[in-house]
Structures are given as structure tokens and as C-alpha cells.
Motif scaffolding. Structure first.
Motif, mmCIF file in Angstrom:
data_model
loop_
_atom_site.group_PDB
_atom_site.id
_atom_site.type_symbol
_atom_site.label_atom_id
_atom_site.label_comp_id
_atom_site.label_asym_id
_atom_site.label_seq_id
_atom_site.Cartn_x
_atom_site.Cartn_y
_atom_site.Cartn_z
ATOM 1 N N ALA A 89 0.811 -1.325 -0.045
ATOM 2 C CA ALA A 89 0.176 -0.122 0.027
ATOM 3 C C ALA A 89 0.690 1.393 -0.173
ATOM 4 C CB ALA A 89 -0.920 -0.055 0.995
ATOM 5 N N CYS A 90 2.281 1.174 0.741
ATOM 6 C CA CYS A 90 2.917 2.215 0.763
ATOM 7 C C CYS A 90 3.629 2.531 -0.609
ATOM 8 C CB CYS A 90 4.067 1.951 1.749
ATOM 9 S SG CYS A 90 5.441 3.304 1.678
ATOM 10 N N LEU A 91 3.955 1.676 -1.314
ATOM 11 C CA LEU A 91 4.399 1.820 -2.536
ATOM 12 C C LEU A 91 3.434 2.349 -3.649
ATOM 13 C CD1 LEU A 91 7.166 -0.823 -2.695
ATOM 14 C CD2 LEU A 91 7.547 1.620 -2.236
ATOM 15 N N ALA A 92 2.282 1.570 -3.501
ATOM 16 C CA ALA A 92 1.094 2.152 -4.493
ATOM 17 C C ALA A 92 0.768 3.579 -4.296
ATOM 18 C CB ALA A 92 -0.065 1.341 -4.096
ATOM 19 N N SER A 93 0.859 4.136 -3.231
ATOM 20 C CA SER A 93 0.583 5.578 -3.100
ATOM 21 C C SER A 93 1.701 6.595 -3.617
ATOM 22 C CB SER A 93 0.441 5.752 -1.463
ATOM 23 O OG SER A 93 1.793 5.997 -0.930
ATOM 24 N N VAL A 94 2.762 5.831 -3.897
ATOM 25 C CA VAL A 94 3.787 6.813 -4.694
ATOM 26 C C VAL A 94 4.154 6.355 -6.080
ATOM 27 C CG1 VAL A 94 4.597 7.794 -2.650
ATOM 28 C CG2 VAL A 94 5.592 5.512 -3.404
ATOM 29 N N SER A 95 3.248 5.311 -6.799
ATOM 30 C CA SER A 95 3.570 4.942 -8.096
ATOM 31 C C SER A 95 3.668 5.884 -9.010
ATOM 32 C CB SER A 95 2.400 3.865 -8.348
ATOM 33 O OG SER A 95 1.174 4.635 -8.356
ATOM 34 N N PHE A 96 3.584 7.180 -8.898
ATOM 35 C CA PHE A 96 3.796 8.227 -9.717
ATOM 36 C C PHE A 96 5.299 8.441 -9.863
ATOM 37 C CE2 PHE A 96 2.924 10.086 -5.779
ATOM 38 C CZ PHE A 96 3.858 11.016 -5.537
ATOM 39 N N ALA A 97 5.951 8.147 -8.988
ATOM 40 C CA ALA A 97 7.463 8.318 -9.012
ATOM 41 C C ALA A 97 8.222 7.511 -10.134
ATOM 42 C CB ALA A 97 7.907 8.198 -7.722
ATOM 43 N N ARG A 98 9.106 8.039 -10.613
ATOM 44 C CA ARG A 98 10.011 7.334 -11.632
ATOM 45 C C ARG A 98 10.801 6.143 -10.858
ATOM 46 N NH1 ARG A 98 13.379 11.048 -15.391
ATOM 47 N NH2 ARG A 98 11.398 11.524 -16.096
ATOM 48 N N GLU A 99 11.012 6.274 -9.520
ATOM 49 C CA GLU A 99 11.956 5.223 -9.030
ATOM 50 C C GLU A 99 11.765 4.850 -7.620
ATOM 51 O OE1 GLU A 99 16.936 4.666 -9.003
ATOM 52 O OE2 GLU A 99 16.125 6.542 -7.854
ATOM 53 N N LEU A 100 11.799 3.659 -7.404
ATOM 54 C CA LEU A 100 11.278 3.173 -5.940
ATOM 55 C C LEU A 100 12.567 2.511 -5.473
ATOM 56 C CD1 LEU A 100 7.736 1.984 -6.779
ATOM 57 C CD2 LEU A 100 8.137 4.289 -5.825
ATOM 58 N N VAL A 101 13.079 2.825 -4.246
ATOM 59 C CA VAL A 101 14.213 2.362 -3.695
ATOM 60 C C VAL A 101 13.943 1.847 -2.480
ATOM 61 C CG1 VAL A 101 16.642 2.780 -2.759
ATOM 62 C CG2 VAL A 101 15.857 3.766 -5.033
ATOM 63 N N VAL A 102 14.128 0.717 -2.126
ATOM 64 C CA VAL A 102 13.647 0.201 -0.500
ATOM 65 C C VAL A 102 15.009 -0.810 -0.102
ATOM 66 C CG1 VAL A 102 12.565 -1.773 0.514
ATOM 67 C CG2 VAL A 102 11.268 -0.381 -1.269
ATOM 68 N N VAL A 103 15.407 -0.243 1.189
ATOM 69 C CA VAL A 103 16.691 -1.004 1.686
ATOM 70 C C VAL A 103 16.028 -1.544 3.031
ATOM 71 C CG1 VAL A 103 18.549 -0.617 2.986
ATOM 72 C CG2 VAL A 103 18.215 0.986 0.984
ATOM 73 N N ASP A 104 16.257 -3.013 2.775
ATOM 74 C CA ASP A 104 15.550 -3.977 3.682
ATOM 75 C C ASP A 104 16.503 -4.421 4.889
ATOM 76 O OD1 ASP A 104 13.104 -5.710 4.653
ATOM 77 O OD2 ASP A 104 14.820 -7.076 4.321
ATOM 78 N N SER A 105 16.467 -4.367 5.955
ATOM 79 C CA SER A 105 17.314 -4.955 7.013
ATOM 80 C C SER A 105 16.908 -6.220 7.478
ATOM 81 C CB SER A 105 17.528 -3.977 8.127
ATOM 82 O OG SER A 105 16.281 -3.553 8.737
ATOM 83 N N GLY A 106 16.985 -7.260 6.655
ATOM 84 C CA GLY A 106 16.632 -8.698 7.312
ATOM 85 C C GLY A 106 15.240 -9.211 7.469
ATOM 86 N N SER A 107 14.092 -8.697 6.653
ATOM 87 C CA SER A 107 12.922 -9.165 6.854
ATOM 88 C C SER A 107 12.822 -10.511 6.739
ATOM 89 C CB SER A 107 12.098 -8.628 5.658
ATOM 90 O OG SER A 107 11.873 -7.151 5.876
ATOM 91 N N ARG A 108 12.037 -11.147 7.587
ATOM 92 C CA ARG A 108 11.791 -12.613 7.478
ATOM 93 C C ARG A 108 10.405 -13.035 6.949
ATOM 94 N NH1 ARG A 108 12.662 -12.426 13.870
ATOM 95 N NH2 ARG A 108 11.558 -10.356 13.211
ATOM 96 N N ASP A 109 9.647 -11.906 6.570
ATOM 97 C CA ASP A 109 8.266 -12.154 5.892
ATOM 98 C C ASP A 109 8.284 -11.883 4.324
ATOM 99 O OD1 ASP A 109 8.585 -9.559 5.721
ATOM 100 O OD2 ASP A 109 6.947 -9.138 7.124
#
Length: 254
Positions: free
Chosen positions: A18-38
């Protein structure tokens, strides 16, 4: 649009799509993940994000700077996984980014929910946060928690709410209260700050009075009272933990 979105995550399966869907108008989406287990990483990539995974946790400020270093567009919007850009805010962001003049950074009002209710008072709204900026004009502070964006020059003001679902339930609130109070106490102790048992109690009582009375928390109804109590608890435990850290240090030295 020439805009990078940066998000840091860990176990945000319930929020990231939902977070990324709300900003889908941007040219670039960058996510830095610190060890998600899901499924956070999987969902982020499915939304079109470029994901970098890290094994360590340097603190919120340093992790956000890692994400910032990966951004390539002229403008950057930093949001958290539990935040959503509303359509009015989206329109204001687009106008700011496409403009040829104006400041290098912008603040926006953030409306936060507490256990299912969006809070209109209690010092929580309008909670203006600086999140949109020209790349190269700002960096995040190195604070382990409650990091801030350090900008250069004037900051403009955008209209349109940034929605923040920070505490969906009491269990989440208690978990964050414990984690954040520990991190905050550690930061204060590292700066040489000290507390006392009486001081922790006094600060907690003052936090309740400030939230519920001075900041009109009573206008938020019963949930405003619950929120004021949790703010008082968080403040009390932060300074109680700071007192305990200092007490342990003094005992060891003795």
C-alpha cells in the motif's frame, strides 16, 4: 516524474504494498531492507522497487542515508512503510518537483492514526515533517531513533496529508514503546545525560499533562486519553531506563 522514493523496511509485509502503491507516480522506488523474515522484499519487488538488503542495523538515520545514496533522480521523497501519500499531497508533490523555482526542501502535514483512530489534536496534527528535497541538498542525522532530515536553506510547505498508521493496535504500541524508549535512553546516555527515579516520574506526568491538556488531547475523545497515557508511559520509561543505565554505570565504578 524525476522523483525517487526511498523507504527502509524490516518485516513490513502488511504495509509495503500500500505504501508503494501510493507513490507509484514516481520514476524510481528504492527500498533498503534490513533482514525481513516475511514477504516484504518479494512484495516490494513486485511493486517495481529496486531492493537492497543489508545484514546489519546501523540505526534509522544511517539506514535512511544508505537508501538516499541509492537514489538517482533529482528529487527525493522519503517515507516510511506505514505511511501513505494522499491524492492531494501527490498533486502538491508533482507541482513542486515540476516547478522551475522554489526551495530545495518541503515539509508536509502528517496525520497519524492511533489504534484505528486518526488523531486531530494531542500535538499529533498537523505534525509537519520535511520529506521532499532535491538530491544533494539534505542528509539524515545519524540518530539511532527519531532521526531528522538536515537541510540547507529555506523549507517550503506543501498541502495535503501524509497518512501515518503508526499504531494499528495496542500490542504494536507497547512493542514500539519499549523499543523506542530503550533506543532513546541509550542515545541520551551516550551523550552523557543522566536521570533520576523522581525525574522519570515527573517527566512522565508532565508528558501526560502537555498532551491531554495543553495540546487539547481531550478533544480526541477516549482515544485521546489513551494516547496521552501512552505518551506519558513512553517518556517515563525512557528516563527510567536512562536512570538505570547511569545507576549501573555508577555501581560498576564504585
Amino acid at each position: 516524474m524525476a522523483l525517487s522514493i526511498i523507504v527502509i523496511t524490516r518485516d513490513e509485509e502488511a504495509n509495503i504494498a500500500a505504501c508503494l502503491a501510493s507513490v507509484s507516480f514516481a520514476r524510481e522506488l528504492v527500498v533498503v531492507d534490513s533482514g525481513s523474515r516475511d514477504r516484504t522484499v518479494e512484495l516490494a519487488r513486485a511493486a517495481g522497487a529496486r531492493v537492497q538488503q543489508t545484514q546489519d542495523w546501523p540505526g534509522f538515520g544511517a539506514q535512511k542515508n544508505r537508501a538516499l545514496d541509492l537514489a538517482t533522480q533529482p528529487w527525493v521523497l522519503s517515507i516510511d512503510a506505514d505511511e501513505r501519500v494522499t491524492p492531494p499531497l501527490r498533486d502538491a508533490i508533482v507541482q513542486a518537483v515540476q516547478g522551475t523555482a522554489g526551495p530545495d526542501a518541503y515539509s508536509m502535514p502528517r496525520r497519524s492514526s492511533y489504534c484505528g483512530q486518526f488523531i486531530a489534536h494531542s500535538g499529533w496534527y498537523p505534525d509537519r515533517v520535511v520529506r521532499l528535497f532535491r538530491r544533494g541538498s539534505a542528509r539524515f542525522s545519524a540518530d539511532a531513533v527519531h532521526e531528522r532530515l538536515v537541510t540547507q536553506g529555506a523549507v517550503g510547505r506543501l498541502q495535503g496529508d501524509l497518512l501515518h498508521t503508526t499504531y494499528p493496535d495496542l500490542e504494536t504500541m507497547l512493542e514500539k514503546l519499549n523499543r523506542y524508549s530503550t533506543a532513546s535512553a541509550g542515545m541520551l546516555h551516550a551523550e552523557g545525560r543522566r536521570s533520576s527515579l523522581a525525574g522519570a516520574v515527573a517527566r512522565g506526568l508532565w508528558a501526560f499533562f502537555r498532551t491531554y491538556v495543553l495540546r487539547s488531547g481531550w478533544l480526541d475523545g477516549r482515544m485521546g486519553f489513551v494516547l496521552a497515557v501512552s505518551v506519558a508511559e513512553g517518556t517515563y520509561y525512557k528516563y527510567l531506563k536512562l536512570w538505570h543505565l547511569g545507576h549501573r554505570t555508577d555501581t560498576w565504578r564504585g
